[in-house]
Design a protein around this motif. Sequence first.
Motif, PDB file in Angstrom:
ATOM      1  N   TYR A 198       4.350   0.245   4.521  1.00  0.00           N
ATOM      2  CA  TYR A 198       5.691   0.845   4.612  1.00  0.00           C
ATOM      3  C   TYR A 198       6.732  -0.154   5.130  1.00  0.00           C
ATOM      4  O   TYR A 198       7.631   0.198   5.893  1.00  0.00           O
ATOM      5  N   ARG A 203      -2.197   0.118  14.460  1.00  0.00           N
ATOM      6  CA  ARG A 203      -2.554   1.419  13.888  1.00  0.00           C
ATOM      7  C   ARG A 203      -3.361   1.239  12.602  1.00  0.00           C
ATOM      8  O   ARG A 203      -4.304   1.980  12.327  1.00  0.00           O
ATOM      9  N   VAL A 204      -2.983   0.241  11.816  1.00  0.00           N
ATOM     10  CA  VAL A 204      -3.746  -0.059  10.601  1.00  0.00           C
ATOM     11  C   VAL A 204      -5.156  -0.495  10.972  1.00  0.00           C
ATOM     12  O   VAL A 204      -6.139  -0.090  10.340  1.00  0.00           O
ATOM     13  N   GLU A 257       4.563   0.252   9.330  1.00  0.00           N
ATOM     14  CA  GLU A 257       3.351   0.653  10.030  1.00  0.00           C
ATOM     15  C   GLU A 257       2.922  -0.447  11.005  1.00  0.00           C
ATOM     16  O   GLU A 257       2.766  -1.610  10.606  1.00  0.00           O
TER      17      GLU A 257
END
Length: 939
Positions: A338, A351-352, A347
């Motif tokens: 994103y 978190r990924v 992002e």
Amino acid sequence: MAVSFGVLGPIEVWRDGVPVNAGPALQRRVLAALLVDANQLVSADALVDRAWGTAGPRSGVRALYGYISRLRRALEGHDVSLTREEGSGYRLRVSPQAVDLHRFHHLLEQGRAAPADEEAEALLEAALGSWRGEAFAGADTPWFNAQRDVLDGERFAAQLDLTEVRLRLAKHALVLTELSGRAEAHPLDERVAGHLMLALYRCGRQAEALACHERLRRDLATELGIDPGAPLRRLHQQILAADPALHPAPITPATSRPPRASRPVPRQLPPWPATFVGRDRELAALDGLFKEPAEGGGRPTIFTIGGTGGVGKSWLALHWAHQHLDRFPDGQLYAALYGFDPAGEPEPPDRVLRGFLDALGTPPQEVPADAEARAGLYRSLVADRRMLILLDNARDADQIRPLLPGGATCLVLVTSRSHLAGLTTTHGSPHLTLDTLPDPEAREVLTRALGHDRLAAEPDAVGALLRRCAGLPLALGIVAARAAAQPHFPLAELAEELDDATGRLDALTVGDLATDLRAVFETSCRALDAPTAQAFAFLGPAPGPDIGLHSAAALLGTPLARTRAVLRALEAAHLVQQHTPGRYRMHNLVRLYATERGQDRPGDIGDAASLRLADFYAHTAYDGDRLLSPQLTPIEPSPSEAAGARSLLGDATAAMAWFEAEHHCLLAAHHFALERGLPGQAWRLAWALDTFHWRRGLLPDRMTMLGATLAALDAAGEEPATRALARRLLGRTHVALGRHDEALARLRQALTLFEEAEDAAGTAQTHLNLALAWEQQRDDAQALMHALQNLRIRETLDSPPREAEALNAVGWYHARLGHHQEGRAFCERALTLCRRDHFLEGEAFTLDSLGYIAHHSGRYAAALDHYRQALALRRELGDAYEEADALACLGDVYQSLGRPAEARRARSQALALYRDQRRDAEAERTRALLASLGRTPTR
């Protein structure tokens, strides 16, 4: 931004994985002294003792204050705080996982407590991977030296623990070389000797294992006077007895370490893009760069695909990935980053990473809280796997780096609207820039969605839709979706809606942000800084299909270096394309959006930018024409605001090159000036392009430009001399195009206006142009009359080049009337004047005349010499229009000399130039002459 610290090696600080300056050596030592006891209170005296040791200054605490102050400023705002507490102590608050020392201890503790050997191995490897060299490298104080000794012992113990785990996992062959070196470095360590003996025995080297034991026994007795301990003696007896218990056995549920579940194979790729079309060249490029993982570590493992929003980067990556799933037997990881999402923010990499660890089967309780520890565990888990990692729509290289694997077995495919040059710099990643679809592939997009019959029923509408979408896949997909949703509506309705430039972007949406072309472009612009965004808005409405560097500097009102940097930033964002060195263009739809953004700004700002550009074009063109035709009487230029325009062009060659490169932009600037009600600016451009248009044979452009300019000059009530000159130039163009009536009308009007203005030079030149008009009608007597009138006036004016031109004209028309002797006399006088004043153009025309006279007088060798000299001058001047005529005349002389091969060569070259210049009559005549020589060129 995440900050991490390293003391297991040189004392270093990283921000988002990029090293930052941690200050001088003493400041780094103060930082390390705090990091060892992170989150604990350390007294000022202790810090001085740790950092300075016995060499501490008398005012040690006061010296400490300066370093503390600088550290506090450097660490401010990065989830790290350095505070003074309880009078004389300092506390550095930081996540333990952000410090490699504490991360090492944490992973070591987890590894030793892990219930399965496979997990213990991964954790111990990650712990030891925290080390980059000697702890606190370069810090030489008693306290640091003592800490280093302790840590070296812990590191050594961790290495032995890892070796033990690997021996339980039957990796004896893997550790044998490492153990041999370790035994040499630690000859009296019984644990090391035991590991080496067991590894040697399992590798079938029993005698060497026993010799290892005997060597250790002898060394211990000599050095320490003791025998090996009970565990080593027991291992020695087991080796002598070839005890089966020494052979590795598979781990079963009955053992102390239960088997780990089989590793999951993630299959995270989104569905195959069903309507993907074409891209054969790009797919072949990916095939060429992505070889089988087993083919060696030299192959690149990271590849980036860039391009403007909506150009189809994600679809290309997914299409290729689905075609080659067999190359990645251990699975595929996918993350939508994103980076340019109209509905949200990029992002975060941590978190990924959490998602990747989940997909790789990591239990939630084992996922580290620290981002760098997560990255380390992720790299450990994919280190030996053959996987594809597709990172889609990245914002920048910083978002990508934490997601890169450490080994060479994984292939990473990244898509982004940014160029990601940082990845190329740090990882050598190849880059593919995706362009728009060619027309056949764009048509195929519509065909697949709407069917052959519907497209065949409205070919004109389909052509209009393709032109408006300009090969952009997202735009084509939106058009196809809208048309498919209304199967009974004619495509012409949609084409008409797209034809309106003011509403075209409104039409290119199907109702959500992901398929709203304006929103796609908006997210790209959101990533630009303010000056670059303003430059983007200025470039949109700038006249011309592209823009050069100097022109862009004039438009933006910035120095060349700053302009180059701004264009580089826009190119990196794929909002402009440098299609040739130093020239930039926009996709039509991107340009439409940029123009919209420009309209949102105060009108005078955008207008001032475009006016600066038009002014630059007009004055540089004026200077260029002065270099091409210095003998011509110039018009009066207006004051220029375009700084540096005069220094841009150095000589005639540079001027011709500039006119070639900027021609379409100059035509557009002329149109812009007329639209803005600036007839003076339009006139200067039209006048300055006259020589270039003649030399390149661009007469239709010449006629269109002069016709529009003349109308504007008349409407503005410009002075008679200016309107007369515009009429004369237009009339001369009509002559060359064979439009006799229009030519006579314009030239007679010009003659009247020049006479009313008592402009002798203008009157004389108009007579010369009238002579040419009558020559076209084969009325050479009438032509000679006008040529003589021109000469009579020129002889009264102090203008040798123009007098030479007049003498040549009189000589030429005498020759056409058969008066060869008279004609030759006039032309030789003209040639003398031309050469005396270095009037190359006049010299070339006069040599043409002398060549004609010699040819028709039967002096073929002299004719050949004159025409060859004329041809050389035409080529030196870049005058392709007259070059064609010189070649045609050479062909006539060669034929008269009975040299058909040379006649054919000269006429073939002339024919090619006539066709390029759209001079149909001359081309047909030359083709007929070539046919008479026995070989007719094909059309």
